[in-house]
Design a protein around this motif. Structure first.
Motif, PDB file in Angstrom:
ATOM      1  N   MET B 127       0.790  -1.099  -0.016  1.00  0.00           N
ATOM      2  CA  MET B 127       0.005   0.076  -0.186  1.00  0.00           C
ATOM      3  C   MET B 127       0.906   1.261  -0.155  1.00  0.00           C
ATOM      4  O   MET B 127       0.531   2.118  -0.495  1.00  0.00           O
ATOM      5  CB  MET B 127      -0.925  -0.164   1.210  1.00  0.00           C
ATOM      6  N   ILE B 138      -7.850   4.696  -4.525  1.00  0.00           N
ATOM      7  CA  ILE B 138      -8.093   3.218  -3.722  1.00  0.00           C
ATOM      8  C   ILE B 138      -8.896   3.683  -2.468  1.00  0.00           C
ATOM      9  O   ILE B 138      -9.909   3.098  -2.258  1.00  0.00           O
ATOM     10  CB  ILE B 138      -6.845   2.681  -3.381  1.00  0.00           C
ATOM     11  N   TYR B 142     -12.492   1.991  -2.294  1.00  0.00           N
ATOM     12  CA  TYR B 142     -12.845   0.729  -1.294  1.00  0.00           C
ATOM     13  C   TYR B 142     -13.273   1.391   0.078  1.00  0.00           C
ATOM     14  O   TYR B 142     -13.890   0.644   0.709  1.00  0.00           O
ATOM     15  CB  TYR B 142     -11.622   0.217  -1.295  1.00  0.00           C
ATOM     16  N   ARG B 163      -9.983   4.810 -14.040  1.00  0.00           N
ATOM     17  CA  ARG B 163      -9.808   3.253 -13.993  1.00  0.00           C
ATOM     18  C   ARG B 163      -8.489   3.051 -14.218  1.00  0.00           C
ATOM     19  O   ARG B 163      -8.182   2.072 -13.620  1.00  0.00           O
ATOM     20  CB  ARG B 163     -10.448   2.957 -15.264  1.00  0.00           C
ATOM     21  N   VAL B 166      -6.761   2.913 -10.777  1.00  0.00           N
ATOM     22  CA  VAL B 166      -7.455   1.794  -9.947  1.00  0.00           C
ATOM     23  C   VAL B 166      -6.703   0.531 -10.319  1.00  0.00           C
ATOM     24  O   VAL B 166      -6.015  -0.267  -9.523  1.00  0.00           O
ATOM     25  CB  VAL B 166      -8.879   1.664  -9.908  1.00  0.00           C
ATOM     26  N   SER B 167      -6.686   0.487 -11.747  1.00  0.00           N
ATOM     27  CA  SER B 167      -6.240  -0.925 -12.133  1.00  0.00           C
ATOM     28  C   SER B 167      -4.740  -1.083 -11.920  1.00  0.00           C
ATOM     29  O   SER B 167      -4.097  -2.103 -11.636  1.00  0.00           O
ATOM     30  CB  SER B 167      -6.673  -1.349 -13.493  1.00  0.00           C
ATOM     31  N   LEU B 170      -4.042  -1.856  -8.340  1.00  0.00           N
ATOM     32  CA  LEU B 170      -4.547  -3.128  -8.072  1.00  0.00           C
ATOM     33  C   LEU B 170      -3.333  -4.246  -8.460  1.00  0.00           C
ATOM     34  O   LEU B 170      -3.111  -4.975  -7.856  1.00  0.00           O
ATOM     35  CB  LEU B 170      -5.794  -3.585  -8.743  1.00  0.00           C
ATOM     36  N   LYS B 171      -2.837  -3.905  -9.680  1.00  0.00           N
ATOM     37  CA  LYS B 171      -1.776  -4.660 -10.070  1.00  0.00           C
ATOM     38  C   LYS B 171      -0.481  -4.721  -9.335  1.00  0.00           C
ATOM     39  O   LYS B 171       0.120  -5.755  -8.834  1.00  0.00           O
ATOM     40  CB  LYS B 171      -1.364  -4.381 -11.447  1.00  0.00           C
ATOM     41  N   LEU B 173      -0.563  -3.863  -6.069  1.00  0.00           N
ATOM     42  CA  LEU B 173      -0.909  -4.681  -4.790  1.00  0.00           C
ATOM     43  C   LEU B 173      -0.647  -6.365  -5.143  1.00  0.00           C
ATOM     44  O   LEU B 173      -0.422  -6.846  -4.313  1.00  0.00           O
ATOM     45  CB  LEU B 173      -2.240  -4.213  -4.329  1.00  0.00           C
ATOM     46  N   ARG B 174      -1.195  -6.403  -6.326  1.00  0.00           N
ATOM     47  CA  ARG B 174      -1.111  -7.948  -6.569  1.00  0.00           C
ATOM     48  C   ARG B 174       0.295  -8.570  -6.550  1.00  0.00           C
ATOM     49  O   ARG B 174       0.628  -9.544  -6.048  1.00  0.00           O
ATOM     50  CB  ARG B 174      -1.839  -8.477  -7.909  1.00  0.00           C
ATOM     51  N   LEU B 177       1.421  -8.859  -3.253  1.00  0.00           N
ATOM     52  CA  LEU B 177       0.655 -10.047  -2.508  1.00  0.00           C
ATOM     53  C   LEU B 177       0.893 -11.246  -3.118  1.00  0.00           C
ATOM     54  O   LEU B 177       0.362 -12.405  -2.341  1.00  0.00           O
ATOM     55  CB  LEU B 177      -0.860  -9.659  -2.444  1.00  0.00           C
TER      56      LEU B 177
END
Lengths: 325, 189
Positions: B127, B138, B142, B163, B166-167, B170-171, B173-174, B177
């Motif tokens: 994060m 984010i 969220y 958009r 955000v994506s 998320l990428k 973070l992925r 993670l």
């Protein structure tokens, strides 16, 4: 709708608002949808798991502001607006000659559009309520399964709205405002009132100001706190009678009150609010009485209604069966 | 009561409508504001100004179907102006990108799945490594539950940029993670 999800990867799922509400446990509807979807699409389970972890990892640490802080801040705002003097805003009139030239040039074009005046219509589904602002700033709150239509263009000159179903009107001052329903018309100048046209009846309740109701050649004037109705079997409007207006318009806040009606009528409203179908035994459905229920929790609403008639119910998805205990 | 009606009551000069708007949105406004500055006083001043102006200019307010969005747009503008002003006073540099601090709270369920301290730190770092704008989208998506249109309007960005942010986030973070996701997948969570 469902089809698009089969092409989703974990990022797409993690971005989907309904998916997020499910993972965050905020939405009952989303939960039941996704539980079923996950069960039906086992090949997507890896992606779903990854997306869930992603959404869960986005948990932001926040402290709720303290009540004292919120109160103090409001007191400051309140004090600051308290001693604001009432001022009138005066705008100087500018002399913009070019404007008139441009306007003249536009008139030809406008004339073309002038005669084109389509009808706007808005309807609510079962289980849905909707607030709408008309072009003259009057507002309409539509109850579930209702419809209004009007001509938006030059609305201020011809304020006419057609209604089927039930709606609460807050009419801005101005010219003649008219509501046309299948069983009668309501005319006002500027006021608040509720109109209900369910089951072939017409029930009008006036909350503020004055309204004139006409039906079958008969007319009644309502002032605040009065109501009138025309039921299928009658040939003329009832003489205005005193009503508890907040009860008749309680639906706007999710509170439904019924006085001296059959249980069938109450169940009809419940079906509209919860988008369900109720099968009820005749002996119960014809019971007259005073009933009340709230929007939000179907189980509770059913128990509240059926308590006084000693009825029982079984919910099976959207189908409900009501029987005598 | 719907936003349209509440907003109209405010325009008509109904003070209890203002109070209702305040009590409904104050918590969200304070929490959002705090992401820009740790100084509560600055945020409170901005919110105070915002509500006083709302009341003073009520007759001329444009209509809105989302009071939350309207307030967040206005508050963000005020905070930016306020923080820019104080920064410029110190040094004459270009106004920099606004700081947006979010701190992550690790989900109990993730911890329950034997998430080691090391991996918990990974989640936090993920994060932390987002850009400021990514953190803000984010947060709005969220934590505040806003849609892309509303976020765009609040941050002054178009739909596609939101958009993408955000994506992109998320990428990132992925990526950080990945091990955690694998462990959880194996654990059958």
């Amino acid at each position: 709708m469902e089809k698009k999800f089969t092409t989703y990867d974990e990022i797409d799922f993690a971005e989907d608002p309904s998916f997020i509400r499910w993972v965050q446990g905020k939405d009952q509807k989303a939960t039941s949808f996704w539980k079923k979807w996950v069960a039906d699409n086992p090949e997507k389970s890896e992606k779903i798991k990854a997306a869930k972890t992603l959404v869960k990892s986005i948990k932001i640490k926040e402290h709720e502001p303290e009540a004292a802080q919120i109160k103090n801040l409001w007191n400051k705002i309140d004090a600051a607006i308290e001693d604001e003097p009432e001022t009138a805003i005066i705008r100087p009139m500018g002399r913009r000659r070019w404007l008139s030239v441009a306007a003249a040039a536009c008139i030809g074009l406008l004339a073309v559009f002038y005669f084109y005046n389509p009808t706007n219509s808005i309807n609510t589904e079962l289980g849905e309520q909707f607030a709408y602002q008309l072009p003259d700033n009057s507002t309409i709150q539509l109850n579930a399964d209702s419809k209004i239509s009007f001509k938006a263009k030059r609305f201020a000159n011809n304020r006419t709205v057609h209604l089927v179903g039930e709606a609460f009107f807050e009419v801005e001052k101005g010219t003649h405002f008219q509501v046309i329903t299948p069983s009668g018309n309501i005319e006002v100048l500027g006021t608040k009132f509720n109109v209900n046209t369910r089951s072939g009846n017409l029930v009008v309740v006036c909350e503020e100001g004055k309204v004139r109701v006409t039906a079958k050649g008969d007319a009644q004037i309502l002032t605040a706190g009065l109501g009138t109705k025309l039921t299928d079997s009658k040939t003329e409007l009832e003489k205005p009678y005193a009503v508890k207006v907040d009860r008749k318009t309680g639906w706007r806040n999710g509170d439904f009150y019924f006085e001296n009606v059959s249980l069938n009528q109450v169940v009809e409203e419940l079906e509209r609010q919860y988008a369900v179908e109720v099968a009820i035994e005749n002996s119960l459905g014809n019971k007259m009485g005073n009933y009340t229920f709230k929007n939000g929790d179907l189980n509770k609403a059913l128990s509240d209604i059926l308590f006084q008639v000693n009825g029982a119910f079984i919910i099976n998805g959207k189908q409900i069966k009501v029987t005598a205990k | 009561m719907s936003d349209v009606i509440l907003w109209k009551q405010l325009k008509d000069g109904n003070k209890s409508a203002l109070e209702r708007i305040y009590s409904t949105h104050i918590s969200g406004l304070l929490k959002y504001g705090r992401k820009f500055s740790r100084n509560d006083q600055v945020i409170e001043d901005c919110i105070q100004d915002l509500f006083i102006e709302l009341w003073k200019n009520r007759a001329g307010l444009s209509m809105t179907d989302s009071i939350q969005r309207y307030l967040l747009v206005a508050l963000r503008r005020k905070i930016i102006r306020q923080l820019d002003r104080s920064k410029k006073w110190v040094s004459d540099t270009e106004p920099t990108e606004l700081d947006f601090k979010v701190e992550i709270a690790v989900d109990e369920e993730l911890i329950a799945a034997e998430l080691s301290a090391e991996r918990a730190a990974q989640v936090k770092a993920a994060m932390h490594n987002l850009s400021k704008r990514q953190k803000e989208v984010i947060y709005l998506k969220y934590a505040s539950g806003l849609d892309y249109e509303d976020i765009g309007e609040i941050m002054g960005l178009n739909y596609q940029s939101v958009r993408n942010l955000v994506s992109g986030a998320l990428k990132k973070l992925r990526g950080s993670l990945l091990t955690v996701i694998l462990v959880l997948a194996l654990a059958g969570l």
